[in-house]
Design a protein around this motif. Sequence first.
Motif, mmCIF file in Angstrom:
data_model
loop_
_atom_site.group_PDB
_atom_site.id
_atom_site.type_symbol
_atom_site.label_atom_id
_atom_site.label_comp_id
_atom_site.label_asym_id
_atom_site.label_seq_id
_atom_site.Cartn_x
_atom_site.Cartn_y
_atom_site.Cartn_z
ATOM 1 N N UNK A 26 0.853 -1.184 0.000
ATOM 2 C CA UNK A 26 0.000 0.000 0.000
ATOM 3 C C UNK A 26 0.896 1.244 0.000
ATOM 4 N N UNK A 27 0.906 1.953 -1.116
ATOM 5 C CA UNK A 27 1.732 3.138 -1.287
ATOM 6 C C UNK A 27 0.864 4.388 -1.116
ATOM 7 N N UNK A 28 1.167 5.192 -0.108
ATOM 8 C CA UNK A 28 0.422 6.431 0.130
ATOM 9 C C UNK A 28 1.299 7.619 -0.264
ATOM 10 N N UNK A 29 0.818 8.415 -1.225
ATOM 11 C CA UNK A 29 1.580 9.558 -1.727
ATOM 12 C C UNK A 29 1.382 10.743 -0.793
ATOM 13 N N UNK A 30 2.403 11.025 0.009
ATOM 14 C CA UNK A 30 2.378 12.060 1.048
ATOM 15 C C UNK A 30 3.098 13.280 0.471
ATOM 16 N N UNK A 31 2.370 14.149 -0.204
ATOM 17 C CA UNK A 31 2.982 15.104 -1.125
ATOM 18 C C UNK A 31 2.665 16.560 -0.793
ATOM 19 N N UNK A 32 3.628 17.411 -1.173
ATOM 20 C CA UNK A 32 3.426 18.856 -1.195
ATOM 21 C C UNK A 32 4.074 19.404 -2.457
ATOM 22 N N UNK A 33 3.695 20.627 -2.800
ATOM 23 C CA UNK A 33 4.220 21.291 -3.988
ATOM 24 C C UNK A 33 5.020 22.519 -3.565
ATOM 25 N N UNK A 34 5.924 22.942 -4.434
ATOM 26 C CA UNK A 34 6.717 24.138 -4.157
ATOM 27 C C UNK A 34 5.802 25.347 -3.985
ATOM 28 N N UNK A 35 6.214 26.339 -3.181
ATOM 29 C CA UNK A 35 5.401 27.550 -3.033
ATOM 30 C C UNK A 35 5.085 28.177 -4.394
ATOM 31 N N UNK A 36 3.820 28.495 -4.599
ATOM 32 C CA UNK A 36 3.404 29.094 -5.857
ATOM 33 C C UNK A 36 3.079 28.106 -6.952
ATOM 34 N N UNK A 37 3.216 26.805 -6.655
ATOM 35 C CA UNK A 37 2.903 25.760 -7.630
ATOM 36 C C UNK A 37 1.746 24.928 -7.086
ATOM 37 N N UNK A 38 0.810 24.577 -7.959
ATOM 38 C CA UNK A 38 -0.354 23.816 -7.526
ATOM 39 C C UNK A 38 -0.287 22.376 -8.009
ATOM 40 N N UNK A 39 -1.154 21.558 -7.451
ATOM 41 C CA UNK A 39 -1.327 20.197 -7.937
ATOM 42 C C UNK A 39 -1.645 20.218 -9.425
ATOM 43 N N UNK A 40 -1.108 19.241 -10.148
ATOM 44 C CA UNK A 40 -1.341 19.165 -11.586
ATOM 45 C C UNK A 40 -2.743 18.741 -11.952
ATOM 46 N N UNK A 72 4.353 -8.723 -7.325
ATOM 47 C CA UNK A 72 4.075 -7.609 -6.413
ATOM 48 C C UNK A 72 2.879 -6.848 -6.961
ATOM 49 N N UNK A 73 1.885 -6.620 -6.126
ATOM 50 C CA UNK A 73 0.742 -5.791 -6.490
ATOM 51 C C UNK A 73 0.804 -4.507 -5.671
ATOM 52 N N UNK A 74 0.891 -3.384 -6.361
ATOM 53 C CA UNK A 74 0.962 -2.082 -5.703
ATOM 54 C C UNK A 74 -0.398 -1.407 -5.723
ATOM 55 N N UNK A 75 -0.780 -0.859 -4.592
ATOM 56 C CA UNK A 75 -1.973 -0.028 -4.494
ATOM 57 C C UNK A 75 -1.518 1.380 -4.159
ATOM 58 N N UNK A 76 -1.896 2.331 -5.003
ATOM 59 C CA UNK A 76 -1.536 3.727 -4.802
ATOM 60 C C UNK A 76 -2.760 4.526 -4.362
ATOM 61 N N UNK A 77 -2.578 5.336 -3.328
ATOM 62 C CA UNK A 77 -3.633 6.255 -2.909
ATOM 63 C C UNK A 77 -2.995 7.594 -2.581
ATOM 64 N N UNK A 78 -3.554 8.663 -3.136
ATOM 65 C CA UNK A 78 -3.083 10.016 -2.894
ATOM 66 C C UNK A 78 -4.001 10.685 -1.882
ATOM 67 N N UNK A 79 -3.405 11.371 -0.928
ATOM 68 C CA UNK A 79 -4.211 11.970 0.129
ATOM 69 C C UNK A 79 -5.238 12.960 -0.370
ATOM 70 N N UNK A 80 -4.955 13.630 -1.492
ATOM 71 C CA UNK A 80 -5.895 14.624 -2.020
ATOM 72 C C UNK A 80 -6.911 14.013 -2.968
ATOM 73 N N UNK A 81 -6.791 12.713 -3.248
ATOM 74 C CA UNK A 81 -7.750 12.037 -4.128
ATOM 75 C C UNK A 81 -8.556 11.025 -3.306
#
Length: 290
Positions: free
Chosen positions: A27-41, A238-247
Amino acid sequence: MSETECEVQPVAQDLRWPGGHRIAVVFNLAYEMWSPGVTSGVGPMGNMLAGGLFDHNADSYGRYNATHGIPRLVSILERHDIPATLMTSGLVAEAFPDRLRAYAERGHDIVGHGLAQNMVFPTLSKQDALHSVTRTTELIEAAIGRRPQGWISPRVTSSTEIHEMLSAQGYAWHADVLDGDHPYVQHFREGNILAIPMSVEFNDLPHAMRFGRTPGQFVDLFKEALAGIKAQPTETVILDIFAHGHCYGRPAAAWAIDDIAKFCREDGSVWLTTRSEIKAHCAHLGKQAA
């Protein structure tokens, strides 16, 4: 051997996971932030503002990742006693060191994920790429008290040159490859690193944002795939599950991760693990073969 070339070596001829398991689930959890002034794609509106205007909607959407989404997803996995692979931006480690330290102390695998999510390696100079690696490593180490063992790049996108850089920085493994099913060792002139390939079928972001599928379809996709794999001739995968905190970290979708986690825990035939545990297992196999 040129600067970016490497030799590769399989870990084992007949690879099996601990306990004789053939299917590992991460279970891969994407714990992410963006540079100041840049938004999520990506954002809920599905389109960018014209003229290069700053999109506060997309910015607010992305901020949810670290503040609400990841805590919810970690809590879900902890209820099922499943360790998370936390793909952690350096900026997250800087902004939330106490929370990250608590996750590490509770047994989750803290993995380097670049300084900021918008800093994708092909867009960076070699100097900026090295800064992303070294600064991320420093910030995670300052937060949790030790250097991370593994690395997964933003967008799972790097290069052999970056793999060599990670090896030189002391990383034991990376997952920036999609070219196989089993781990393999990359040998460089001055070191080596274990490449643990990613599987790409279960990723909430393209599932929801690109294809417009539902959380229920995400659960069904995983269950059907696991049943199909078991019906085929035996393989080690290997089976990977990806989940993003903002999704899928939001309440209307997080239940899907809960359903999959519960299903895996009750199934009993899968090894619920992290890539650092896979690295340790491969190292054990190497010692046995020596």
